[in-house]
Enzyme design. Structure first.
Site, PDB file in Angstrom:
ATOM      1  CG  ASP A  67       7.054 -16.467  85.547  1.00  0.00           C
ATOM      2  OD1 ASP A  67       7.915 -16.246  84.663  1.00  0.00           O
ATOM      3  OD2 ASP A  67       6.121 -15.680  85.775  1.00  0.00           O
ATOM      4  CG  ASN A 136      -3.962 -11.478  87.945  1.00  0.00           C
ATOM      5  OD1 ASN A 136      -2.779 -11.155  87.889  1.00  0.00           O
ATOM      6  ND2 ASN A 136      -4.366 -12.735  87.886  1.00  0.00           N
ATOM      7  CG  HIS A 138       0.332 -12.515  87.807  1.00  0.00           C
ATOM      8  ND1 HIS A 138      -0.318 -13.298  86.876  1.00  0.00           N
ATOM      9  CD2 HIS A 138       1.256 -11.824  87.099  1.00  0.00           C
ATOM     10  CE1 HIS A 138       0.203 -13.092  85.683  1.00  0.00           C
ATOM     11  NE2 HIS A 138       1.154 -12.202  85.793  1.00  0.00           N
ATOM     12  CD  GLU A 143      -2.422 -16.053  88.119  1.00  0.00           C
ATOM     13  OE1 GLU A 143      -2.432 -14.832  88.351  1.00  0.00           O
ATOM     14  OE2 GLU A 143      -2.671 -16.520  86.986  1.00  0.00           O
TER      15      GLU A 143
HETATM   16  C1  GLP Z   1       3.321 -12.571  82.949  1.00  0.00           C
HETATM   17  C2  GLP Z   1       4.531 -13.183  83.674  1.00  0.00           C
HETATM   18  C3  GLP Z   1       5.040 -12.267  84.735  1.00  0.00           C
HETATM   19  C4  GLP Z   1       5.087 -10.873  84.180  1.00  0.00           C
HETATM   20  C5  GLP Z   1       3.670 -10.375  84.055  1.00  0.00           C
HETATM   21  C6  GLP Z   1       3.544  -9.037  83.369  1.00  0.00           C
HETATM   22  O1  GLP Z   1       2.243 -13.451  82.947  1.00  0.00           O
HETATM   23  N1  GLP Z   1       4.291 -14.458  84.233  1.00  0.00           N
HETATM   24  O2  GLP Z   1       6.315 -12.692  85.157  1.00  0.00           O
HETATM   25  O3  GLP Z   1       5.820 -10.036  85.029  1.00  0.00           O
HETATM   26  O4  GLP Z   1       2.823 -11.360  83.499  1.00  0.00           O
HETATM   27  O5  GLP Z   1       3.726  -9.125  81.992  1.00  0.00           O
HETATM   28  P1  GLP Z   1       3.884  -7.863  81.070  1.00  0.00           P
HETATM   29  O6  GLP Z   1       5.168  -7.242  81.415  1.00  0.00           O
HETATM   30  O7  GLP Z   1       3.865  -8.385  79.651  1.00  0.00           O
HETATM   31  O8  GLP Z   1       2.731  -6.958  81.362  1.00  0.00           O
END
Ligand code: GLP
Length: 236
Positions: A67, A136, A138, A143
């Site tokens: 992403d 959340n 995702h 989302e």
């Molecule tokens: C982000 C990314 C995701 C990621 C998630 C968790 O917004 N878009 O690809 O897996 O949120 O992030 P983190 O590992 O910092 O908790």
């Protein structure tokens, strides 16, 4: 979904790095989809160390980015482009032809999504998909509410994601939109590792384990799939 418990973040990271190496040993030109965020940092660092120590041939491996934030220049510290260069591509000197990332500055988002879909149609399916889970629930930027038949798409980010995302940048950023691989391509991956690390993820992981699958909790898409491994250092 198989649940794998680890006693520490280091142990979890080591296991993910081992899975990356196993995928490459199994298929020289493995297509690996790489998430960003705090969760996979340890795994990528371990992977880099292991590749450097063993001299594993990664010259044919292909990486695809999960992403990207929209409307941010790639040199911003918190972009997925920058993250993947810092933790994977630069340390391993991976040339551009070995990775495919979303361009968050593309003028035509439809064309950007079509290009990613065409890439996956040609090069896919993904052999190994590495995912984190958002606060959340995702996956990438899928989302809550994203239909599961979607392929690559641009999306308005939820309030939670906009706030949580600030941590990746060194100045306040407008994080209103993202672009992401869609659920339809994620589930087609041959092996999926969903990583969940740290006590702040306890509530969302509990929801994932307890709730019936549904689009309000994107990660629940993975719940009934045998080729998914939830790898966590949480007690679940
Ligand atoms: C982000 C990314 C995701 C990621 C998630 C968790 O917004 N878009 O690809 O897996 O949120 O992030 P983190 O590992 O910092 O908790």
């Amino acid at each position: 979904m198989n649940i794998e418990n680890y006693t520490s973040y280091a142990a979890l990271s080591k296991a993910v790095a081992e899975a990356m190496i196993a995928a490459i040993k199994n298929k020289k030109d493995a297509l690996i989809c790489v998430a960003t965020g705090n969760t996979p940092i340890g795994a990528y660092q371990q992977f880099v160390l292991d590749v450097q120590a063993t001299g594993l041939d990664i010259s044919k491996v292909r990486f695809v980015g999960l992403d990207e934030w929209l409307n941010l220049a790639p040199e911003n510290i918190g972009t997925c482009y920058q993250f993947l260069h810092n933790y994977l591509f630069n340390p391993l000197q991976i040339p551009q032809h070995q990775y495919k990332l979303f361009n968050g500055l593309a003028k035509d988002m439809k064309a950007e999504c079509s290009a990613m879909n065409e890439y996956l149609d040609l090069e896919g399916p993904i052999d190994l998909l590495l995912l984190g889970i958002g606060m959340n629930g995702h996956l990438g930027f899928n989302e809550p509410g994203t239909p599961w038949h979607y392929r690559s798409h641009a999306i308005n980010l939820s309030e939670t994601t906009q706030v949580v995302g600030q941590q990746y940048f060194n100045a306040p950023m407008e994080l209103k939109k993202g672009i992401t691989l869609g659920p339809a391509d994620l589930v087609r991956s041959k092996k999926i590792l969903l990583m969940a690390n740290g006590i702040h993820k306890q509530t969302i992981v509990k929801r994932l384990l307890e709730e019936e699958p549904g689009i309000d909790l994107p990660a629940s898409l993975l719940k009934n799939l045998n080729h998914v491994h939830l790898m966590t250092d949480l007690t679940v």
